[in-house]
Design a protein around this motif. Structure first.
Motif, PDB file in Angstrom:
ATOM      1  N   ARG A  53      49.511  57.001  48.641  1.00  0.00           N
ATOM      2  CA  ARG A  53      50.257  58.037  47.932  1.00  0.00           C
ATOM      3  C   ARG A  53      49.430  59.315  47.791  1.00  0.00           C
ATOM      4  N   GLN A  72      47.894  51.082  47.345  1.00  0.00           N
ATOM      5  CA  GLN A  72      49.150  51.820  47.318  1.00  0.00           C
ATOM      6  C   GLN A  72      48.907  53.259  46.857  1.00  0.00           C
ATOM      7  N   ALA A  73      48.064  53.391  45.842  1.00  0.00           N
ATOM      8  CA  ALA A  73      47.736  54.727  45.333  1.00  0.00           C
ATOM      9  C   ALA A  73      46.989  55.539  46.389  1.00  0.00           C
ATOM     10  N   TYR A 128      55.195  64.035  45.435  1.00  0.00           N
ATOM     11  CA  TYR A 128      54.210  63.519  44.500  1.00  0.00           C
ATOM     12  C   TYR A 128      54.606  63.912  43.081  1.00  0.00           C
TER      13      TYR A 128
END
Lengths: 352, 312
Positions: free
Chosen positions: B17, B13-14, B213
């Protein structure tokens, strides 16, 4: 004719005296003043002295100065242009400052965070570990998961000392909590620092502390609905629901003092490492902190300011269980400045 | 080992992102470079996108407008680059570096008054149904709107470049401008168009940093991502789909490093930090010779200004 000429000479002379009375003060910053962190805090100090002295001083600054050759030319530039006082505000400006100072003996130089002095070079820094300890108390009191994240900058003694002081503060109120350290090796890369904070939030951390100059870890904590402890300056605006407070710099009063000394001709080289008693460093506490905790922190703060309590008073054990500071002992400044080990409730390693 | 599953899921997931700003930058640059115009100005374009989007969001509170403003700002800088490289036929590397410096300077100056304030930002939004898929939902469908837009951009751009007439025109201009010219294609117009369009997409990458972000403006907040993006374009061999994997790989390596630290794994962080750059160097080596570059699909006239009078 002769008389008017004399008058003219007299006028010119008095004007030059007035011009001479204006103190020219320069600041050399390592980062942009827009970093909302380290250089920003120094620039708040510059604005403070402009406010206080008005027309009696002129200030100038240069930002984004790389450590090394570029720094030397920036510092030399100010000295050559006749500035009376130059503040160089990064550790890496130390040697360039000393070199330039040798060539300009009449200029006063003040270098922040270093250890080399000369006849016309003084050093100054703050005992940030004092408010860091208090901010650790805030974190230790507010955590329920007992997992506290600490987003750390570079593995240098200053940062390590800060982590230890914070962890000791946590331990002071909550011996069960652990401080998990994540190194980013950055001073201002908000996206990276945010990601580092999330990596520990995903593990269940419910308080995030930091050493970098950007408020990114604060925003991550806000988004995760947990608490945060900041650094450098007031970060409330970035995380109103998370920001418990944090250690802050307040250079203004010290800069004011240095300028008064220089103006009065009383300045002498010195090494200033001021604690909370001097106002250079302080702890900011927001309304999110319960009154009881705030009062406790305030009591400890007063004992530190009064010199009755030292955050690093022994017994202190390191991560391997070795006794580093004997019971009742306090480390010397030299030991504090060279700290390269973690106290026992820190999780993580110092990269070597 | 039950902890390993969430560890992997959260790391991926990171990766999405952290990879998205790179992805936008790379997608934009692919368009520009496919037309034969080399663009080393990504860092500057991203910074200008970040500050202009942030200012727009701060002043109006309208995020849609913020993205439009960021794209327009990127397009404006792209127009400068196009004018210098296409009309004046200036060395494209020099012009690109100038764009980076210009963008860094403009954003720093413009941003002076926007330090320490917070603007409206893209918050993560779960996509109904899709976000309920185990693991996949958490990894891909629990992000901000800009991330979903980037998902759509990738296949669209791929189809556009490889499967449409316009895409063929674009590639023809990059591969063999003389041939394209002789078929009646206006090489200058095509190059102008894709340089400007590419730069505006690249600018979204910057806006993602300041509006999704994070929600702040900090000088130089791209922190070198523009340079990584330049390497990623090579890494992706000018292919939008490979760009997706490259961007997530680069985003993921950093995220993985932090997560290994967080669980107390005793790994040298310097080594992990080095990994993306090491990969870049490897890719650069593989794409350094002319032969290899062409084999992997580098536009043949990349970096060479086109002129009707001169034979190249």
């Amino acid at each position: 004719m002769k008389r008017s000429l004399l008058l003219l000479v007299f006028l010119l002379f008095s004007f030059s005296l007035i011009a001479f009375a204006v103190l020219d003060v320069a600041f050399v910053y390592v980062g942009p003043i827009g970093d909302h962190g380290w250089s920003y805090a120094h620039d708040l100090g510059r604005l403070h002295i402009e406010d206080v002295f008005g027309d009696a001083i002129r200030t100038a600054y240069i930002e984004n100065v790389a450590e090394g050759a570029e720094a030397e030319s920036a510092i030399r530039g100010y000295a050559r242009r006749g500035f009376d006082l130059v503040f160089t505000t990064s550790f890496g400006f130390m040697d360039p400052t000393i070199r330039v100072a040798q060539d300009f003996p009449d200029t006063v130089f003040m270098h922040c965070s270093g250890y080399r002095t000369a006849e016309n070079v003084g050093t100054y820094f703050g005992r940030m570990y004092e408010p860091r300890f208090l901010s650790g108390m805030l974190a230790g009191a507010m955590t329920t998961s007992n997992i506290i994240g600490y987003v750390a900058a570079f593995p240098i003694p200053e940062v390590v000392r800060g982590i230890n002081a914070f962890a000791l503060g946590v331990n002071y109120v909550n011996p069960n909590a652990k401080v998990h350290v994540i190194w980013t090796n950055t001073w201002f890369d908000p996206s990276l620092e945010r990601e580092a904070a999330i990596s520990i939030l995903d593990l269940g951390a419910d308080v995030i502390a930091q050493h970098q100059d950007t408020p990114a870890p604060q925003q991550a904590a806000e988004e995760w609905g947990v608490y945060s402890v900041g650094y450098n300056s007031d970060m409330t605006a970035f995380a109103p629901e998370a920001y418990l407070g944090g250690p802050i710099w307040n250079w203004g009063p010290y800069y004011e003092e240095v300028i008064r000394d220089v103006m009065a001709g009383e300045w002498e080289t010195h090494e200033f490492w001021g604690g909370m008693d001097t106002g250079v460093v302080d702890l900011l506490v927001t309304d999110l902190v319960p009154l009881g905790v705030e009062k406790l922190v305030d009591v400890v703060k007063r004992t530190i300011v009064a010199g009755e309590f030292h955050p690093f008073v022994g017994p202190i054990y390191d991560q391997d269980g070795e006794l580093r500071i004997e019971k009742g002992e306090v480390p010397t400044d030299g030991e504090l400045l060279a700290m390269d080990w973690f106290v026992s409730n820190v999780v993580g390693r110092i990269p070597r | 080992m039950s902890d390993i599953v969430p560890f992997v899921v959260f790391t991926l997931q990171a990766a999405v992102r952290a990879g998205t700003p790179l992805l936008f930058a790379v997608l934009g640059d692919i368009l520009t470079e496919r037309s034969g115009v080399m663009n080393l100005g990504i860092e500057g374009l991203m910074l200008v996108g970040a500050i202009s989007g942030f200012v727009a969001s701060y002043s109006t509170g309208n995020l849609f407008l913020a993205i439009v403003v960021a794209m327009l700002a990127g397009a404006a800088l792209g127009l400068v680059h196009a004018f210098f490289t296409i009309s004046l036929r200036v060395n494209q590397i020099v012009s690109g570096l100038a764009i980076t410096m210009l963008g860094t300077g403009i954003s720093g100056l413009w941003g002076k008054g926007y330090v320490g304030v917070v603007a409206q930002r893209f918050t993560p939004m779960r996509i109904p149904l899709l976000s309920d898929i185990p693991y996949i939902g958490t990894i891909f469908f629990n992000h901000s709107l800009l991330v979903y837009i980037s998902y759509i951009c990738v296949p669209l751009l791929w189809l556009f470049v490889y499967k449409t007439k316009y895409g063929m025109t674009l590639r023809a201009v990059g591969e063999a401008p003389e041939a394209a010219d002789s078929r009646g294609i206006n090489v200058f117009a095509v190059r102008y168009f894709y340089t400007v369009l590419g730069c505006s997409i690249t600018a979204i990458g910057g806006a993602y940093l300041s509006l999704a972000y994070n929600s702040m403006w900090i000088e130089n907040m791209t922190a070198g991502r523009g340079w990584i993006a330049i390497a990623l374009v090579l890494f992706a061999t000018w292919d939008p789909v490979k760009a997706l994997f490259g961007a997530y790989l680069f985003g993921g390596v950093t995220a993985l490093g932090f997560r290994l630290q967080a669980i107390g794994a005793d790994i040298p962080t310097d080594f992990l930090r080095m990994l993306p750059y090491l990969l870049t160097v490897v890719v650069l080596i593989f794409t350094s010779t002319e032969k290899l570059r062409l084999r992997v699909g580098a536009p043949a006239t990349l970096g060479i200004p086109y002129s009707r009078e001169e034979k190249t």
